[in-house]
Each structure stands twice: as structure tokens, then as C-alpha cells.
Design an enzyme around this catalytic site. Sequence first.
Site, PDB file in Angstrom:
ATOM      1  N   HIS A  55      98.132  81.954  65.086  1.00  0.00           N
ATOM      2  CA  HIS A  55      99.066  82.475  66.088  1.00  0.00           C
ATOM      3  C   HIS A  55      98.368  83.374  67.111  1.00  0.00           C
ATOM      4  CE1 HIS A  55     102.776  81.655  63.336  1.00  0.00           C
ATOM      5  NE2 HIS A  55     102.448  80.611  64.077  1.00  0.00           N
ATOM      6  N   ASP A  57      99.081  86.086  68.652  1.00  0.00           N
ATOM      7  CA  ASP A  57      99.017  87.540  68.477  1.00  0.00           C
ATOM      8  C   ASP A  57      98.022  87.935  67.375  1.00  0.00           C
ATOM      9  OD1 ASP A  57     100.856  86.423  66.621  1.00  0.00           O
ATOM     10  OD2 ASP A  57     101.843  88.354  66.338  1.00  0.00           O
ATOM     11  N   HIS A  58      97.334  86.943  66.811  1.00  0.00           N
ATOM     12  CA  HIS A  58      96.278  87.210  65.821  1.00  0.00           C
ATOM     13  C   HIS A  58      94.891  86.788  66.303  1.00  0.00           C
ATOM     14  CE1 HIS A  58      99.072  88.213  62.455  1.00  0.00           C
ATOM     15  NE2 HIS A  58      99.879  87.699  63.359  1.00  0.00           N
ATOM     16  N   HIS A 111     103.775  80.623  56.163  1.00  0.00           N
ATOM     17  CA  HIS A 111     104.018  81.092  57.532  1.00  0.00           C
ATOM     18  C   HIS A 111     103.393  80.077  58.502  1.00  0.00           C
ATOM     19  CE1 HIS A 111     104.462  83.900  60.859  1.00  0.00           C
ATOM     20  NE2 HIS A 111     103.170  83.798  61.114  1.00  0.00           N
ATOM     21  N   ASP A 131     100.364  87.436  58.284  1.00  0.00           N
ATOM     22  CA  ASP A 131     101.831  87.368  58.363  1.00  0.00           C
ATOM     23  C   ASP A 131     102.440  86.718  57.131  1.00  0.00           C
ATOM     24  OD1 ASP A 131     101.713  88.548  60.839  1.00  0.00           O
ATOM     25  OD2 ASP A 131     102.190  86.737  61.976  1.00  0.00           O
ATOM     26  N   HIS A 169     102.112  93.432  60.893  1.00  0.00           N
ATOM     27  CA  HIS A 169     103.222  93.908  61.742  1.00  0.00           C
ATOM     28  C   HIS A 169     103.890  95.128  61.126  1.00  0.00           C
ATOM     29  CE1 HIS A 169     103.547  90.594  64.677  1.00  0.00           C
ATOM     30  NE2 HIS A 169     103.115  89.825  63.694  1.00  0.00           N
TER      31      HIS A 169
HETATM   32 ZN   LIG Z   1     101.944  84.613  62.676  1.00  0.00          ZN
END
Ligand SMILES: [Zn+2]
Length: 250
Positions: A55, A57-58, A111, A131, A169
Amino acid sequence: MVQVYPVPAFKDNYLWVAADGPRAAVVDPGDSEPIERFLAQERLELTAILATHHHGDHVGGLKALAAHWKCPVFGPANEAIEGIGTRLGEGDRIRVPGLDLALGVLDVPGHTSGHIAYVHSGDDPLVFCGDTLFACGCGRLFEGSPAQMSDSLAKLARLPDATRVYCAHEYTLANIRFAEAVEPGNARDSAKRARGEPTVPSSIGEERATNPFLRCSEPEVIASAERHAGRRLDGPVEVFAEIRAWKNTF
Ligand SMILES: [Zn+2]
């Protein structure tokens, strides 16, 4: 002695920096700028980059950091992430370049389908779980099935109680509210986040005691899930699937 620091990014992400003396590794650099700022401020040299899943945001800052620091990049074997030099899966072990830190790799699909976690065992155990597991919660099922995710969470729950959980998160307050609905009376302290402090890392022991997604065999969790489903549920995977779906609309 390795120290782990949270670098906040975006709305509620934590990018984790593990530092050993003047050298550091970053886990899940969704953005390069806050990492560069932190490294400059702490006078650290980046010697490794680790990713848990694909993802944005990673991994959004991965290429810029790798280009600047010319350091090795580790990531999951079964996900398409540009710039990964060493692809890792279940049972692999690495020594993080530049740091006195050995990490083992677990496959934790659910996930995403190729999500991995990095585990340090022995004294001062820790896990970077991306996540998959959150403080008092778990990631959404974007690519995997409830059975896969519940296996992955069970794998993490088998780590020693003292294992510090570095999730990606700050969702803890919302997660605690949901946990209270599922298991009233089994709440954890939410005062830290209310004071604006990070609530992570938590520990595997704390998660096993209060995270409803790790407690799908507990009578009260089963009863709440069945009440929400309006029917009998057949075993912990069905209970997990029900509370995961419930959380999505909570
Ligand atoms: Zn993720």
C-alpha cells in the site's frame, strides 16, 4: 541497543525508525520527507529500508529514500513493489544492515495477500506488523479471506506476551470504542491518546487480553458476534468474519 521511534505521517500513520547508534532503518516509509527530517534532526544515517506490504502509505517514500541513501531494501516476496532488492517470506531471517538487529519473517496474509511481519525474538522482543494487527484492532481485509487473516492474527498472538507491537496506524481510540461494544467491561485505558500521546507500541500480552479480534473463542465475543449476526456462528473464523464486518460499519 536498538531504539525504535515513531515518525507520524499523513493523518494517522506511524513510520517506524529503528536506530542503533548513528545508523537507522525505516519500516514502511509511506513518505520520504518526514523520514528525511527525522534523520537530519537526529543525525542518523539510513542503512536499510523494510516494507511489510504494497500500500502507498507504506511504500510511497521508498524509492526516494533508496535513491538518496543507496541502502538495501527488503520487502515481501509475493507483492509487486518496485525497488525491493531482497524479497522475503515465512521463515526467512535477516540481519538489518548497519544495526545490531536480527529479524525473522512471518507471512501474515489477509489485509493484502503477500503481507509480511518482521519479528525480533529473545530479549526485548518486538514485531513490525504493518496493517495486520493494530492496538485493540486489526487491518481490513482488502485481499485476503477471514480464514487467512484469522490465521495470521493467531500467528502473531503466539509471540511472547512481552513482544512490543509496532503497528502502522494510530487507530487505537476508535478500536477501543469498538472493543467496548463487543466485550463490555474488558476495555483498555484510553487516557494516553486523549492526552495526544501515541498509544503504540502495545504488547502481544495486552492484545491477547483486550483485542476482540484475537479473542474470537471467548464466550462474550461469540455472544456479541452472534447477536450482531442474528444467527449462530460456527467457530472462531465465522466469529472473526462477523466482528470484522461489524467494525467496518461501526
Ligand atoms: Zn495497508
